[in-house]
Design a protein around this motif. Structure first.
Motif, PDB file in Angstrom:
ATOM      1  N   GLN A  24       0.844  -1.189   0.000  1.00 34.28           N
ATOM      2  CA  GLN A  24       0.000   0.000   0.000  1.00 34.28           C
ATOM      3  C   GLN A  24       0.879   1.238   0.000  1.00 34.28           C
ATOM      4  O   GLN A  24       1.927   1.279   0.623  1.00 34.28           O
ATOM      5  CB  GLN A  24      -0.914   0.001   1.230  1.00 34.28           C
ATOM      6  CG  GLN A  24      -1.836  -1.185   1.258  1.00 34.28           C
ATOM      7  CD  GLN A  24      -3.264  -0.799   1.067  1.00 34.28           C
ATOM      8  OE1 GLN A  24      -3.608   0.338   1.241  1.00 34.28           O
ATOM      9  NE2 GLN A  24      -4.089  -1.743   0.700  1.00 34.28           N
ATOM     10  N   HIS A  25       0.421   2.245  -0.706  1.00 33.97           N
ATOM     11  CA  HIS A  25       1.178   3.479  -0.823  1.00 33.97           C
ATOM     12  C   HIS A  25       0.464   4.580  -0.066  1.00 33.97           C
ATOM     13  O   HIS A  25      -0.754   4.644  -0.059  1.00 33.97           O
ATOM     14  CB  HIS A  25       1.316   3.866  -2.302  1.00 33.97           C
ATOM     15  CG  HIS A  25       1.897   2.768  -3.131  1.00 33.97           C
ATOM     16  ND1 HIS A  25       3.213   2.404  -3.062  1.00 33.97           N
ATOM     17  CD2 HIS A  25       1.324   1.933  -4.022  1.00 33.97           C
ATOM     18  CE1 HIS A  25       3.434   1.397  -3.896  1.00 33.97           C
ATOM     19  NE2 HIS A  25       2.296   1.092  -4.481  1.00 33.97           N
ATOM     20  N   GLU A  26       1.225   5.461   0.566  1.00 36.12           N
ATOM     21  CA  GLU A  26       0.657   6.592   1.283  1.00 36.12           C
ATOM     22  C   GLU A  26      -0.284   7.355   0.356  1.00 36.12           C
ATOM     23  O   GLU A  26       0.082   7.722  -0.744  1.00 36.12           O
ATOM     24  CB  GLU A  26       1.783   7.511   1.764  1.00 36.12           C
ATOM     25  CG  GLU A  26       1.330   8.621   2.671  1.00 36.12           C
ATOM     26  CD  GLU A  26       0.977   8.155   4.058  1.00 36.12           C
ATOM     27  OE1 GLU A  26       0.128   8.792   4.682  1.00 36.12           O
ATOM     28  OE2 GLU A  26       1.552   7.150   4.517  1.00 36.12           O
ATOM     29  N   ASN A 104      -7.255  -2.806  -7.156  1.00 37.88           N
ATOM     30  CA  ASN A 104      -6.595  -2.596  -8.449  1.00 37.88           C
ATOM     31  C   ASN A 104      -5.940  -3.896  -8.910  1.00 37.88           C
ATOM     32  O   ASN A 104      -5.269  -3.917  -9.931  1.00 37.88           O
ATOM     33  CB  ASN A 104      -5.586  -1.450  -8.397  1.00 37.88           C
ATOM     34  CG  ASN A 104      -4.405  -1.724  -7.489  1.00 37.88           C
ATOM     35  OD1 ASN A 104      -4.282  -2.795  -6.903  1.00 37.88           O
ATOM     36  ND2 ASN A 104      -3.540  -0.748  -7.348  1.00 37.88           N
ATOM     37  N   CYS A 105      -6.113  -4.964  -8.149  1.00 35.67           N
ATOM     38  CA  CYS A 105      -5.631  -6.318  -8.453  1.00 35.67           C
ATOM     39  C   CYS A 105      -4.105  -6.442  -8.423  1.00 35.67           C
ATOM     40  O   CYS A 105      -3.568  -7.454  -8.880  1.00 35.67           O
ATOM     41  CB  CYS A 105      -6.198  -6.813  -9.789  1.00 35.67           C
ATOM     42  SG  CYS A 105      -7.999  -6.925  -9.780  1.00 35.67           S
ATOM     43  N   ILE A 106      -3.429  -5.421  -7.909  1.00 35.47           N
ATOM     44  CA  ILE A 106      -1.966  -5.516  -7.764  1.00 35.47           C
ATOM     45  C   ILE A 106      -1.532  -5.145  -6.352  1.00 35.47           C
ATOM     46  O   ILE A 106      -0.386  -4.776  -6.129  1.00 35.47           O
ATOM     47  CB  ILE A 106      -1.227  -4.645  -8.805  1.00 35.47           C
ATOM     48  CG1 ILE A 106      -1.649  -3.187  -8.725  1.00 35.47           C
ATOM     49  CG2 ILE A 106      -1.437  -5.200 -10.208  1.00 35.47           C
ATOM     50  CD1 ILE A 106      -0.817  -2.242  -9.598  1.00 35.47           C
ATOM     51  N   GLY A 107      -2.458  -5.243  -5.396  1.00 39.04           N
ATOM     52  CA  GLY A 107      -2.083  -5.045  -4.002  1.00 39.04           C
ATOM     53  C   GLY A 107      -2.767  -3.912  -3.277  1.00 39.04           C
ATOM     54  O   GLY A 107      -2.849  -3.938  -2.066  1.00 39.04           O
ATOM     55  N   ASP A 108      -3.258  -2.904  -3.970  1.00 40.40           N
ATOM     56  CA  ASP A 108      -3.997  -1.839  -3.299  1.00 40.40           C
ATOM     57  C   ASP A 108      -5.476  -2.181  -3.347  1.00 40.40           C
ATOM     58  O   ASP A 108      -6.019  -2.464  -4.417  1.00 40.40           O
ATOM     59  CB  ASP A 108      -3.777  -0.480  -3.978  1.00 40.40           C
ATOM     60  CG  ASP A 108      -2.390   0.096  -3.704  1.00 40.40           C
ATOM     61  OD1 ASP A 108      -1.789  -0.284  -2.679  1.00 40.40           O
ATOM     62  OD2 ASP A 108      -1.925   0.900  -4.508  1.00 40.40           O
ATOM     63  N   ASN A 109      -6.133  -2.169  -2.192  1.00 39.45           N
ATOM     64  CA  ASN A 109      -7.546  -2.493  -2.122  1.00 39.45           C
ATOM     65  C   ASN A 109      -8.091  -2.082  -0.775  1.00 39.45           C
ATOM     66  O   ASN A 109      -7.340  -1.731   0.130  1.00 39.45           O
ATOM     67  CB  ASN A 109      -7.777  -3.984  -2.385  1.00 39.45           C
ATOM     68  CG  ASN A 109      -6.858  -4.838  -1.558  1.00 39.45           C
ATOM     69  OD1 ASN A 109      -7.002  -4.886  -0.353  1.00 39.45           O
ATOM     70  ND2 ASN A 109      -5.908  -5.504  -2.196  1.00 39.45           N
ATOM     71  N   GLY A 110      -9.387  -2.109  -0.658  1.00 43.92           N
ATOM     72  CA  GLY A 110     -10.014  -1.778   0.609  1.00 43.92           C
ATOM     73  C   GLY A 110     -11.492  -2.066   0.573  1.00 43.92           C
ATOM     74  O   GLY A 110     -12.075  -2.318  -0.473  1.00 43.92           O
ATOM     75  N   ASN A 111     -12.093  -2.033   1.759  1.00 41.38           N
ATOM     76  CA  ASN A 111     -13.534  -2.199   1.863  1.00 41.38           C
ATOM     77  C   ASN A 111     -14.011  -1.551   3.154  1.00 41.38           C
ATOM     78  O   ASN A 111     -13.239  -1.409   4.108  1.00 41.38           O
ATOM     79  CB  ASN A 111     -13.933  -3.676   1.795  1.00 41.38           C
ATOM     80  CG  ASN A 111     -13.353  -4.491   2.926  1.00 41.38           C
ATOM     81  OD1 ASN A 111     -13.772  -4.361   4.063  1.00 41.38           O
ATOM     82  ND2 ASN A 111     -12.382  -5.336   2.624  1.00 41.38           N
TER      83      ASN A 111
END
Length: 118
Positions: A24-26, A104-111
């Motif tokens: 995850q990126h800031e 985004n299917c490359i590691g960034d996600n949330g719910n």
């Protein structure tokens, strides 16, 4: 069958969130704000994302498909969209909350769950 695939999606996205924690990126996120009769969804990431909006009680009863294998992203990088409540899966006039998930299917996600009428 449709609901079985939907639950798999949620499980895949939750799994991706644990796997992708270190990636995850800031400032990388998708923001959701309820502005009846729409959700205002803003993709603050530099990649296209796939999102799903599901009425909370409906989300507890269905299975979701893996968006990374079955769908095209539906929100371009650094864009916003007004998403009508009528398009929320399972929405009716008694709905109070929406379960919203994105990846985004490359590691960034949330719910998260959001009230529809703040």
């Amino acid at each position: 069958m449709k609901y079985d695939l939907m639950i798999l999606s949620v499980l895949a996205m939750i799994t991706l969130s644990f796997i992708g924690c270190d990636q995850q990126h800031e400032g990388s996120s998708v923001d959701v704000q309820a502005v009846p009769p729409n959700l205002e969804i803003t993709n603050n990431t530099n990649t296209d994302v796939f999102f799903q909006a599901i009425e909370s009680e409906t989300a507890a009863r269905i299975r979701l498909v893996d968006p990374c294998n079955n769908f095209e992203p539906n929100l371009s990088a650094n864009t916003s969209v007004e998403y009508p409540y009528e398009e929320i899966m399972g929405y009716d006039e008694d709905a109070e909350e929406v379960f919203f998930l994105w990846t985004n299917c490359i590691g960034d996600n949330g719910n998260d769950t959001y009230p529809l009428y703040p």
